[in-house]
Motif scaffolding. Structure first.
Motif, PDB file in Angstrom:
ATOM      1  N   THR A   1       2.549  -0.081   3.704  1.00 30.80           N
ATOM      2  CA  THR A   1       3.574  -0.847   4.416  1.00 30.80           C
ATOM      3  C   THR A   1       4.893  -0.084   4.381  1.00 30.80           C
ATOM      4  O   THR A   1       5.084   0.827   3.574  1.00 30.80           O
ATOM      5  CB  THR A   1       3.790  -2.224   3.761  1.00 30.80           C
ATOM      6  OG1 THR A   1       4.360  -2.030   2.458  1.00 30.80           O
ATOM      7  CG2 THR A   1       2.509  -3.017   3.686  1.00 30.80           C
ATOM      8  N   ARG A   2       5.803  -0.471   5.244  1.00 33.16           N
ATOM      9  CA  ARG A   2       7.127   0.162   5.292  1.00 33.16           C
ATOM     10  C   ARG A   2       7.839   0.002   3.948  1.00 33.16           C
ATOM     11  O   ARG A   2       8.494   0.928   3.473  1.00 33.16           O
ATOM     12  CB  ARG A   2       7.949  -0.460   6.435  1.00 33.16           C
ATOM     13  CG  ARG A   2       9.336   0.090   6.557  1.00 33.16           C
ATOM     14  CD  ARG A   2       9.320   1.500   7.114  1.00 33.16           C
ATOM     15  NE  ARG A   2      10.680   1.991   7.202  1.00 33.16           N
ATOM     16  CZ  ARG A   2      11.049   3.222   6.886  1.00 33.16           C
ATOM     17  NH1 ARG A   2      10.155   4.097   6.504  1.00 33.16           N
ATOM     18  NH2 ARG A   2      12.290   3.590   6.974  1.00 33.16           N
ATOM     19  N   LEU A   3       7.695  -1.173   3.323  1.00 37.93           N
ATOM     20  CA  LEU A   3       8.320  -1.394   2.023  1.00 37.93           C
ATOM     21  C   LEU A   3       7.750  -0.447   0.970  1.00 37.93           C
ATOM     22  O   LEU A   3       8.490   0.099   0.149  1.00 37.93           O
ATOM     23  CB  LEU A   3       8.148  -2.844   1.566  1.00 37.93           C
ATOM     24  CG  LEU A   3       9.009  -3.882   2.261  1.00 37.93           C
ATOM     25  CD1 LEU A   3       8.668  -5.280   1.769  1.00 37.93           C
ATOM     26  CD2 LEU A   3      10.482  -3.604   2.055  1.00 37.93           C
ATOM     27  N   THR A   4       6.458  -0.236   1.000  1.00 36.04           N
ATOM     28  CA  THR A   4       5.813   0.671   0.048  1.00 36.04           C
ATOM     29  C   THR A   4       6.317   2.093   0.234  1.00 36.04           C
ATOM     30  O   THR A   4       6.624   2.787  -0.739  1.00 36.04           O
ATOM     31  CB  THR A   4       4.279   0.630   0.196  1.00 36.04           C
ATOM     32  OG1 THR A   4       3.831  -0.713  -0.001  1.00 36.04           O
ATOM     33  CG2 THR A   4       3.597   1.548  -0.796  1.00 36.04           C
ATOM     34  N   VAL A   5       6.427   2.522   1.469  1.00 42.70           N
ATOM     35  CA  VAL A   5       6.936   3.867   1.762  1.00 42.70           C
ATOM     36  C   VAL A   5       8.366   4.005   1.266  1.00 42.70           C
ATOM     37  O   VAL A   5       8.723   5.014   0.637  1.00 42.70           O
ATOM     38  CB  VAL A   5       6.829   4.174   3.271  1.00 42.70           C
ATOM     39  CG1 VAL A   5       7.543   5.461   3.631  1.00 42.70           C
ATOM     40  CG2 VAL A   5       5.375   4.223   3.710  1.00 42.70           C
TER      41      VAL A   5
END
Length: 58
Positions: A4-8
């Motif tokens: 996910t974008r948050l993980t990245v």
């Protein structure tokens, strides 16, 4: 599964955090604004982006 974008963003923030600490702890001559400030600014921008993204998902 694609991250996910948050993980990245979390991974990039951690990478920059480690880089900032390593730069600061390596040699006091690296404590100049010219060395630490760009890394710190990048990290600050990622933190802001992270919280904006997190707010959108609430």
């Amino acid at each position: 599964m694609e991250p996910t974008r948050l993980t990245v963003l979390e991974q990039e923030m951690e990478r920059l955090r480690v880089e900032l600490h390593q730069t600061a702890n390596t040699d006091p001559r690296h404590w100049s604004q010219a060395t630490l400030l760009p890394i710190s600014k990048q990290l600050d921008a990622l933190i802001v982006e992270y919280y904006k993204e997190k707010k959108k998902q609430m």
